[in-house]
Motif scaffolding. Structure first.
Motif, PDB file in Angstrom:
ATOM      1  N   SER A  83     -19.517 -25.366  15.289  1.00 36.70           N
ATOM      2  CA  SER A  83     -19.264 -25.470  16.714  1.00 36.70           C
ATOM      3  C   SER A  83     -19.265 -24.104  17.389  1.00 36.70           C
ATOM      4  O   SER A  83     -18.779 -23.119  16.831  1.00 36.70           O
ATOM      5  N   GLY A  84     -19.811 -24.053  18.580  1.00 34.56           N
ATOM      6  CA  GLY A  84     -19.861 -22.821  19.352  1.00 34.56           C
ATOM      7  C   GLY A  84     -21.080 -21.965  19.093  1.00 34.56           C
ATOM      8  O   GLY A  84     -21.265 -20.932  19.739  1.00 34.56           O
ATOM      9  N   SER A  85     -21.937 -22.374  18.169  1.00 34.02           N
ATOM     10  CA  SER A  85     -23.070 -21.532  17.778  1.00 34.02           C
ATOM     11  C   SER A  85     -24.173 -21.510  18.823  1.00 34.02           C
ATOM     12  O   SER A  85     -24.631 -22.556  19.285  1.00 34.02           O
ATOM     13  N   THR A  86     -24.613 -20.329  19.157  1.00 30.33           N
ATOM     14  CA  THR A  86     -25.907 -20.149  19.798  1.00 30.33           C
ATOM     15  C   THR A  86     -26.960 -20.136  18.700  1.00 30.33           C
ATOM     16  O   THR A  86     -26.631 -20.120  17.508  1.00 30.33           O
ATOM     17  N   ALA A  87     -28.214 -20.104  19.084  1.00 31.45           N
ATOM     18  CA  ALA A  87     -29.269 -20.014  18.070  1.00 31.45           C
ATOM     19  C   ALA A  87     -29.138 -18.727  17.266  1.00 31.45           C
ATOM     20  O   ALA A  87     -29.274 -18.730  16.037  1.00 31.45           O
ATOM     21  N   ALA A  88     -28.854 -17.623  17.943  1.00 28.87           N
ATOM     22  CA  ALA A  88     -28.718 -16.347  17.236  1.00 28.87           C
ATOM     23  C   ALA A  88     -27.545 -16.372  16.271  1.00 28.87           C
ATOM     24  O   ALA A  88     -27.638 -15.881  15.139  1.00 28.87           O
ATOM     25  N   ALA A  89     -26.423 -16.946  16.713  1.00 29.44           N
ATOM     26  CA  ALA A  89     -25.247 -17.015  15.841  1.00 29.44           C
ATOM     27  C   ALA A  89     -25.533 -17.900  14.635  1.00 29.44           C
ATOM     28  O   ALA A  89     -25.157 -17.558  13.503  1.00 29.44           O
ATOM     29  N   TYR A  90     -26.220 -19.033  14.855  1.00 28.54           N
ATOM     30  CA  TYR A  90     -26.473 -19.919  13.720  1.00 28.54           C
ATOM     31  C   TYR A  90     -27.462 -19.304  12.737  1.00 28.54           C
ATOM     32  O   TYR A  90     -27.355 -19.529  11.532  1.00 28.54           O
ATOM     33  N   ALA A  91     -28.391 -18.514  13.232  1.00 30.17           N
ATOM     34  CA  ALA A  91     -29.289 -17.805  12.320  1.00 30.17           C
ATOM     35  C   ALA A  91     -28.491 -16.906  11.385  1.00 30.17           C
ATOM     36  O   ALA A  91     -28.771 -16.822  10.185  1.00 30.17           O
ATOM     37  N   ASP A  92     -27.456 -16.252  11.916  1.00 32.62           N
ATOM     38  CA  ASP A  92     -26.591 -15.411  11.083  1.00 32.62           C
ATOM     39  C   ASP A  92     -25.752 -16.260  10.130  1.00 32.62           C
ATOM     40  O   ASP A  92     -25.579 -15.903   8.958  1.00 32.62           O
ATOM     41  N   HIS A  93     -25.220 -17.379  10.625  1.00 28.37           N
ATOM     42  CA  HIS A  93     -24.406 -18.248   9.763  1.00 28.37           C
ATOM     43  C   HIS A  93     -25.217 -18.746   8.571  1.00 28.37           C
ATOM     44  O   HIS A  93     -24.730 -18.772   7.437  1.00 28.37           O
ATOM     45  N   GLY A 111     -29.053 -25.132  20.715  1.00 27.24           N
ATOM     46  CA  GLY A 111     -29.498 -24.752  22.044  1.00 27.24           C
ATOM     47  C   GLY A 111     -28.502 -24.982  23.158  1.00 27.24           C
ATOM     48  O   GLY A 111     -28.554 -24.290  24.189  1.00 27.24           O
ATOM     49  N   THR A 112     -27.559 -25.898  22.994  1.00 23.58           N
ATOM     50  CA  THR A 112     -26.617 -26.188  24.078  1.00 23.58           C
ATOM     51  C   THR A 112     -25.833 -24.954  24.482  1.00 23.58           C
ATOM     52  O   THR A 112     -25.625 -24.702  25.676  1.00 23.58           O
ATOM     53  N   ASN A 113     -25.407 -24.155  23.517  1.00 26.20           N
ATOM     54  CA  ASN A 113     -24.618 -22.968  23.834  1.00 26.20           C
ATOM     55  C   ASN A 113     -25.474 -21.800  24.336  1.00 26.20           C
ATOM     56  O   ASN A 113     -24.930 -20.766  24.732  1.00 26.20           O
ATOM     57  N   PRO A 126     -33.806 -14.075  27.981  1.00 27.59           N
ATOM     58  CA  PRO A 126     -32.985 -15.037  27.229  1.00 27.59           C
ATOM     59  C   PRO A 126     -33.813 -16.108  26.524  1.00 27.59           C
ATOM     60  O   PRO A 126     -33.507 -16.496  25.390  1.00 27.59           O
ATOM     61  N   ALA A 127     -34.849 -16.579  27.190  1.00 27.23           N
ATOM     62  CA  ALA A 127     -35.699 -17.601  26.577  1.00 27.23           C
ATOM     63  C   ALA A 127     -36.401 -17.052  25.344  1.00 27.23           C
ATOM     64  O   ALA A 127     -36.506 -17.746  24.308  1.00 27.23           O
ATOM     65  N   ALA A 128     -36.870 -15.824  25.423  1.00 25.07           N
ATOM     66  CA  ALA A 128     -37.534 -15.214  24.266  1.00 25.07           C
ATOM     67  C   ALA A 128     -36.563 -15.012  23.112  1.00 25.07           C
ATOM     68  O   ALA A 128     -36.919 -15.228  21.938  1.00 25.07           O
ATOM     69  N   ARG A 129     -35.324 -14.626  23.412  1.00 25.57           N
ATOM     70  CA  ARG A 129     -34.316 -14.461  22.352  1.00 25.57           C
ATOM     71  C   ARG A 129     -34.031 -15.794  21.678  1.00 25.57           C
ATOM     72  O   ARG A 129     -33.889 -15.861  20.454  1.00 25.57           O
ATOM     73  N   PHE A 130     -33.934 -16.849  22.479  1.00 25.65           N
ATOM     74  CA  PHE A 130     -33.688 -18.169  21.914  1.00 25.65           C
ATOM     75  C   PHE A 130     -34.833 -18.577  20.986  1.00 25.65           C
ATOM     76  O   PHE A 130     -34.602 -19.045  19.863  1.00 25.65           O
ATOM     77  N   GLU A 131     -36.055 -18.418  21.438  1.00 28.59           N
ATOM     78  CA  GLU A 131     -37.210 -18.798  20.628  1.00 28.59           C
ATOM     79  C   GLU A 131     -37.245 -18.009  19.322  1.00 28.59           C
ATOM     80  O   GLU A 131     -37.534 -18.561  18.250  1.00 28.59           O
ATOM     81  N   ALA A 132     -36.963 -16.717  19.399  1.00 25.38           N
ATOM     82  CA  ALA A 132     -37.004 -15.883  18.201  1.00 25.38           C
ATOM     83  C   ALA A 132     -35.933 -16.307  17.201  1.00 25.38           C
ATOM     84  O   ALA A 132     -36.186 -16.400  15.991  1.00 25.38           O
TER      85      ALA A 132
END
Length: 230
Positions: A83-93, A111-113, A126-132
């Motif tokens: 819970s609470g993960s952005t795409a970048a955070a979940y990539a690290d998790h 993606g919701t966060n 921000p969109a490019a960071r999400f995609e990456a």
């Protein structure tokens, strides 16, 4: 080690106070990180004890809130939601998890966060960071499972209209769809029946609190044709 111990203590406190009820979008980042420490331990335990053939479902609270004990395509479901993960955070998790056994299928809902209105998610950076970040996650899942399915973002309640960019729901979902077409994952929308057209918002009664679904089992059931197909 001292920092890790402090994070674990903080995570325990959060669990006691709030329980596993999903993470609100307004939670401070430090709280989300502390919670993730404890949640990743729970996920690792599930992975260590997983049967030889299972389905791994990764992502944010839209995944974590799936009720336990479910099977998909006759296989056990290992819930890897944080819970609470952005795409970048979940990539690290995901980097922190060890898969002694590999899943037969991996699924991702994220993606919701990432679509907080204050972050202007539909602007270029921000969109490019999400995609990456999404690509990093998918490629990691592809290294673990022969089949990877990525879902669209779920809709939102209208009460969150000032907090979240509802138009980014369709935008980011389409970005994930294009990503799958480019690198070879399957794309699915298990939330289609909940959507109020292309607004990014949900139909009345579809959401529990504006952010989380009123019922999660139907969404997982809607994924089965993609997960269990040839």
């Amino acid at each position: 080690m001292r920092r890790l111990a402090l994070l674990i203590v903080a995570g325990i406190g959060l669990l006691v106070l709030g329980g596993l009820v999903g993470w609100r979008l307004h939670r401070p980042a430090a709280d989300a990180r502390a919670y993730a420490v404890m949640r990743l331990i729970a996920i690792q335990v599930s992975l260590d004890e997983a049967p030889p053939d299972f389905v791994f479902y990764g992502g944010d609270s839209q995944v974590e809130l799936q009720p336990g004990g479910q099977q998909v395509c006759g296989l056990s479901l290992v819930n890897g939601g944080v819970s609470g993960s952005t795409a970048a955070a979940y990539a690290d998790h995901l980097k922190q998890l060890t898969f002694a056994r590999h899943p037969s299928t991996a699924v991702l809902t994220i993606g919701t966060n990432d679509i907080l209105a204050k972050n202007k998610p539909r602007t270029a950076e921000p969109a490019a960071r999400f995609e990456a970040a999404a690509e990093i996650i998918v490629r990691r899942l592809q290294s673990l499972a022969p089949r990877v399915v990525v879902t669209a973002l779920p809709p939102l309640g209208r009460e969150l209209g000032t907090l979240v960019d509802a138009a980014a729901v369709a935008d980011y979902s389409q970005r994930l769809h294009v990503l799958c077409g480019r690198i070879g994952c399957a794309f699915a929308d298990p939330f289609a029946d909940l959507r109020d057209g292309e607004t990014g918002f949900a139909k009345p009664g579809a959401m529990r609190d504006g952010l989380h679904l009123a019922a999660y089992r139907p969404a997982l059931k809607a994924l089965e044709p993609v997960l269990c197909g040839p």
